[in-house]
Write a protein that holds these residues in place. Sequence first.
Motif: not given
Length: 124
Positions: A75-85
């Motif tokens: 749920v928290d990871m859905q808002e982040k882009s691949w660049d910021t992971l």
Amino acid sequence: MGTKIVNRIMLIAGLISLLHSAFSAAHHRTYLRLTEQDWTRLPLDIVVQIVVSLLVVVYNLIQVVGNFKEIRATVDMQEKSWDTLGNLPSFYTFNHRGMALYQNYEPEESSSAGGSKSSLDVDY
């Protein structure tokens, strides 16, 4: 805002009631020792007070604390882009123990000539 105050007052009242029931249970145990009776169980009024106090405390504590976070990490990871992971600044290390292994270590001066040697290479 008015309900939060009521919930806090009920939480405090529940905690006081829970402490009172613990004191009553200890007092009952002392009474049984003084009268030399066998201790089998607590009286029903103390048990009811314990259960009701505990329910009041749990309910009002949940109301006072606020919203819970989702357990699932997706749920928290859905808002982040691949660049910021992959960006983890807490793992950046600038001063580390590797420099203590080489007392004669001198950092190379950066040059724009583009030498073939990397700054990570170590001379032995």
